[in-house]
Design a protein around this motif. Sequence first.
Motif: not given
Length: 323
Positions: A317-323
């Motif tokens: 989730i964070t990989d997609k949210a932050l990149n």
Amino acid sequence: MSASVLALMAGGASAADDLTLQLKWVTQAQFGGYYVAKDKGFYDEEGLNVTIKAGGPDIAPVQVLAGGGADVTVEWMPAALAAREKGLPIVNIAQPFKKSGMMLTCLKETGIVDPKTDFKGKTLGVWFSGNEYPFLSWMNHLGLSTNGGADGVTVLKQGFNVDPLLQKQAACISTMTYNEYGQVIDAGLKPEDLVTFKYEDQGVATLEDGLYVLQEKLADPAMQDKLVRFVRASMKGWKYAEEHPDEAAEIVLENDETGAQTLEHQTRMASEIAKLTAGSNGALDEADYKRTVDTLLSGGSDPVISKAPEGAWTHDITDKALN
């Protein structure tokens, strides 16, 4: 203007996706980032209609999640991993809090200087709302029985106030840097009357206030997309709260339906919380996770968890949210 905003405008307000967040505790600046994200329209910008449900002494966030009462919950990792080991497939999807705010606050007059030698025979207070897990791990780490006696500690199940310290029912009580410590000072004790032991400084800190979902939610592409947008907007809220603690406190106060909070207390809390979220972009730090697990496993004959968990967190989730 983001694509999600354009889509929202094109489809009307009804196009917003609903998502419910369950907080670990009552409405306060501990959760300021979520209230800021809602107030500032960061969730709206992501096409989300987020409902924030306050917690309290009679609400177990993990149970609310398990029962379908929320899509996401704020929880401490020790409680989440303990629930996972008992069969609830709960997964950490983001970690806004980098540091632990938990500590023991002791009366200096008790003579406590060093936890390794001076806790023996003393009464120590801790809350039993999942907060006891890091405490019990620490005691096990020190080789101290929690069954009382001259060579152990007597554990006081602490209520949600600081009375046991003020009334000298306990040598030390559990406090959060951002909350109860201030209550002790407000009650008339001075910092020089106290000795504090932060879990961070003792090497037994565990991760607090992470975002958790049920594993099955991550298998649903539509829900995964919602979670990505939710985490992105929430972290925007957290970073805003870090930079504007006074404004964050005011926003929290506007959302406090109980009328129990004061602006002074929430402003102080928001400033202390900013120290705990600083350095986190929302992605779980694997070293912090490993330290948490190692602390929980180092429980002697009665550890919080009996084995290292598998699949307890994801960067998806964070990989997609932050990149």
